[in-house]
Design a protein around this motif. Structure first.
Motif, mmCIF file in Angstrom:
data_model
loop_
_atom_site.group_PDB
_atom_site.id
_atom_site.type_symbol
_atom_site.label_atom_id
_atom_site.label_comp_id
_atom_site.label_asym_id
_atom_site.label_seq_id
_atom_site.Cartn_x
_atom_site.Cartn_y
_atom_site.Cartn_z
ATOM 1 N N GLY A 89 0.822 -1.198 0.000
ATOM 2 C CA GLY A 89 0.000 0.000 0.000
ATOM 3 C C GLY A 89 0.858 1.251 0.000
ATOM 4 N N THR A 90 0.220 2.380 -0.264
ATOM 5 C CA THR A 90 0.912 3.666 -0.343
ATOM 6 C C THR A 90 0.296 4.654 0.637
ATOM 7 O OG1 THR A 90 1.390 3.337 -2.690
ATOM 8 C CG2 THR A 90 1.582 5.582 -1.840
ATOM 9 N N PRO A 91 1.059 5.137 1.614
ATOM 10 C CA PRO A 91 0.540 6.176 2.505
ATOM 11 C C PRO A 91 0.205 7.439 1.717
ATOM 12 C CG PRO A 91 2.561 5.204 3.381
ATOM 13 C CD PRO A 91 2.422 4.722 1.974
ATOM 14 N N LYS A 96 -1.103 3.919 9.317
ATOM 15 C CA LYS A 96 -2.314 4.563 8.810
ATOM 16 C C LYS A 96 -2.474 4.402 7.291
ATOM 17 C CE LYS A 96 -2.566 7.845 12.617
ATOM 18 N NZ LYS A 96 -2.662 9.264 13.034
ATOM 19 N N SER A 97 -1.999 3.271 6.799
ATOM 20 C CA SER A 97 -2.171 2.947 5.380
ATOM 21 C C SER A 97 -2.252 1.430 5.249
ATOM 22 C CB SER A 97 -1.002 3.485 4.551
ATOM 23 O OG SER A 97 0.168 2.712 4.772
ATOM 24 N N PHE A 136 6.099 -1.970 0.681
ATOM 25 C CA PHE A 136 6.039 -1.791 -0.771
ATOM 26 C C PHE A 136 4.643 -1.321 -1.152
ATOM 27 C CE2 PHE A 136 5.844 -6.117 0.754
ATOM 28 C CZ PHE A 136 4.610 -6.568 0.312
ATOM 29 N N ASN A 137 4.486 -0.885 -2.399
ATOM 30 C CA ASN A 137 3.199 -0.308 -2.795
ATOM 31 C C ASN A 137 2.198 -1.360 -3.273
ATOM 32 O OD1 ASN A 137 3.770 -0.880 -5.491
ATOM 33 N ND2 ASN A 137 4.149 1.241 -6.060
ATOM 34 N N GLN A 138 1.025 -0.885 -3.670
ATOM 35 C CA GLN A 138 -0.085 -1.770 -4.023
ATOM 36 C C GLN A 138 0.067 -2.446 -5.384
ATOM 37 O OE1 GLN A 138 -0.189 1.484 -3.534
ATOM 38 N NE2 GLN A 138 -0.982 2.446 -5.389
ATOM 39 N N ASN A 139 1.107 -2.117 -6.115
ATOM 40 C CA ASN A 139 1.369 -2.767 -7.398
ATOM 41 C C ASN A 139 2.325 -3.945 -7.258
ATOM 42 O OD1 ASN A 139 -0.257 -0.934 -8.850
ATOM 43 N ND2 ASN A 139 1.417 0.545 -8.907
ATOM 44 N N ILE A 140 2.588 -4.324 -6.010
ATOM 45 C CA ILE A 140 3.505 -5.430 -5.718
ATOM 46 C C ILE A 140 2.822 -6.420 -4.777
ATOM 47 C CG2 ILE A 140 5.651 -6.068 -4.539
ATOM 48 C CD1 ILE A 140 6.810 -3.370 -5.381
#
Length: 205
Positions: free
Chosen positions: A28-30, A69-70, A101-105
Motif C-alpha cells: 500500500g501507499t501512505p 495509517k495505510s 512496498f506499494n499496491q502494485n507489488i
C-alpha cells in the motif's frame, strides 16, 4: 536459463499453489499529501525498483505513522516481491532488508516449506505462461487472486538447496564472463581511439 529450464522439464514434480506454501499480500501507499507519513526509516519499494534478484536501498522511506495509517505492510528480509501491473508484471526481487512496498507489488513471505530463492527461479521458469494470465484493457495486470493460485513445481528442501547452489554458481560464472567481455570491449575501443588519433596526427604533420 538452459540449466533452469532443464531442471524443471526433466523431473516429475508435485505442483502446489503459492497460497498453500506461504503468506501473500499486496502492499500500500501512505497518503502523499501528508508529510508526516514519509521520510521515516522504513524502506518502501515500488515495482520500478525490483529489477534485480536482490533489492538495493529503496528510493523512498515511510514513517511508522505512514505504516500504521495505510495499507502498507512490513515484510521480513528474504521475502519475494512480485510486480503485478503492465510492463512490471512478474518483475521480481528478494528483499535484502525488512521493508514495505506499494499496491502494485505482491509480497511472498519466507516459510518453512520453501526456500524463497527456489520460488524465484520457479516463477522465472513459468514467467511466460504466468504473463498470459494478465487481464485488463488499458493496462494488463495480475491480481492477487491470480498470483495466489499460481502453481509451482515443488520438491524437497534438499533438492531445492542443491538446485539453488548450482544456479548461484552459474550466475557467478556468467557475471565473471560478462565483466571479462566488458573489459575486452573497453580495451578495443581504447585501442581504436588511439589508432585513429595517431593517424590524424600523422596527417596533420
Amino acid at each position: 536459463i538452459k540449466f533452469l529450464d532443464n531442471f524443471f522439464n526433466s523431473r516429475t514434480f508435485n505442483w502446489v499453489k503459492l497460497e498453500e506454501l506461504t503468506e501473500l499480500s499486496v502492499g500500500g501507499t501512505p497518503s502523499k499529501s501528508n508529510s508526516d507519513f514519509w521520510h521515516g526509516d522504513i524502506p518502501w519499494y515500488t515495482s520500478r525498483e525490483i529489477n534485480h534478484k536482490y533489492t538495493s536501498d529503496s528510493d523512498n522511506c515511510i514513517s511508522k505513522n505512514g505504516l500504521n495509517k495505510s495499507s502498507a505492510k512490513f515484510f521480513p528480509e528474504g521475502s519475494l516481491l512480485v510486480g503485478m501491473n503492465d510492463t512490471a508484471a512478474m518483475k521480481m526481487s528478494i528483499l535484502n532488508q525488512q521493508a514495505t512496498f506499494n499496491q502494485n507489488i505482491t509480497g511472498l513471505k519466507p516459510s518453512e516449506e520453501i526456500d524463497i530463492e527456489y520460488v524465484y527461479y520457479a516463477l522465472t521458469h513459468l514467467k511466460k505462461s504466468i504473463l498470459s494470465m494478465r487481464r485488463g484493457v488499458r493496462q494488463q495486470y495480475l491480481s492477487l487472486k491470480k498470483i495466489k493460485e499460481i502453481k509451482i513445481p515443488m520438491c524437497d528442501k534438499k533438492l531445492q538447496k542443491e538446485f539453488i547452489n548450482k544456479m548461484n554458481l552459474f550466475e557467478k560464472k556468467e557475471k565473471i564472463l560478462f565483466n571479462n567481455q566488458y573489459k575486452i570491449i573497453a580495451n578495443l575501443k581504447f585501442l581504436k581511439s588511439a589508432i585513429l588519433s595517431k593517424e590524424f596526427q600523422n596527417k596533420v604533420a
